[in-house]
Design an enzyme around this catalytic site. Structure first.
Site, PDB file in Angstrom:
ATOM      1  N   CYS A  21     -12.833  10.723  24.341  1.00  0.00           N
ATOM      2  CA  CYS A  21     -11.527  11.652  24.293  1.00  0.00           C
ATOM      3  C   CYS A  21     -10.472  11.014  24.658  1.00  0.00           C
ATOM      4  O   CYS A  21     -10.217   9.654  24.926  1.00  0.00           O
ATOM      5  CB  CYS A  21     -11.868  13.099  25.127  1.00  0.00           C
ATOM      6  N   ARG A  27     -13.303  16.572  27.453  1.00  0.00           N
ATOM      7  CA  ARG A  27     -14.177  16.827  26.474  1.00  0.00           C
ATOM      8  C   ARG A  27     -15.128  15.821  26.556  1.00  0.00           C
ATOM      9  O   ARG A  27     -16.547  16.300  26.338  1.00  0.00           O
ATOM     10  CB  ARG A  27     -13.530  16.803  25.108  1.00  0.00           C
ATOM     11  N   ASP A 137      -8.629  20.118  22.599  1.00  0.00           N
ATOM     12  CA  ASP A 137      -8.524  19.765  23.791  1.00  0.00           C
ATOM     13  C   ASP A 137      -8.095  20.952  24.673  1.00  0.00           C
ATOM     14  O   ASP A 137      -7.064  21.644  24.330  1.00  0.00           O
ATOM     15  CB  ASP A 137      -7.137  18.724  24.030  1.00  0.00           C
TER      16      ASP A 137
END
Length: 170
Positions: A21, A27, A137
């Protein structure tokens, strides 16, 4: 999904996956933690090497975001990773690189030569309900954003394991 696998997955030749990420604090460590938990539960941990990284250097050395940790802990999962930056040599070392969103997918693809392009996928390529194919996100969102990410990543990781399982030679 056609997975890059040049040979069967064995204990001697484990399948190496890197989850990617932006900052490697929300994440991708969540994906790493969930995947590790699922393969541990399935008795498959000896067949995999997993890691996570970020395309930016914003958070190098930091633990996973407290909201990511809290969400994972709610399901009995601990996020152990420390943030690091993804680099081009990772493309040589991993069999599969899973980007959480289009921006990070494109950033990783820019590092790859023609030989490594097939190793790069989006996490939601393995989601039975892929939506817009991006893991959002959750960094600036509330608890519900982290819960949403957890559920997306969990079902994607389970599907990935299901697709890799036939390649495992015990």
């Amino acid at each position: 999904m056609d997975l890059p696998a040049e040979s069967p997955i064995t204990k001697e030749n484990p399948y190496k996956i890197c989850f990617v990420c932006l900052g490697n604090i929300c994440r991708s460590p969540t994906a790493e933690g969930i995947f590790q938990h699922l393969i541990d539960e399935a008795g498959l941990s000896e067949f995999f090497e997993i890691d996570s990284a970020g395309t930016s250097a914003y958070h190098i050395g930091e633990s996973a975001n407290s909201k990511s940790q809290r969400t994972a802990n709610k399901y009995g999962i601990t996020l152990h990773s420390k943030a690091r930056q993804f680099n081009a040599s990772d493309l040589e070392n991993f069999d599969l690189v899973l980007a959480m969103d289009n921006e990070n997918f494109n950033n990783v693809c820019q590092m790859a030569d023609e030989h490594h392009q097939s190793k790069i996928r989006r996490m939601r390529d393995f989601d039975p309900d892929p939506g817009n194919r991006e893991v959002p996100d959750p960094y600036h969102g509330g608890a519900e954003g982290f819960e949403n990410v957890f559920q997306i990543v969990k079902r994607s990781c389970q599907q990935l394991i299901d697709e890799l399982r036939p390649h495992i030679r015990q």
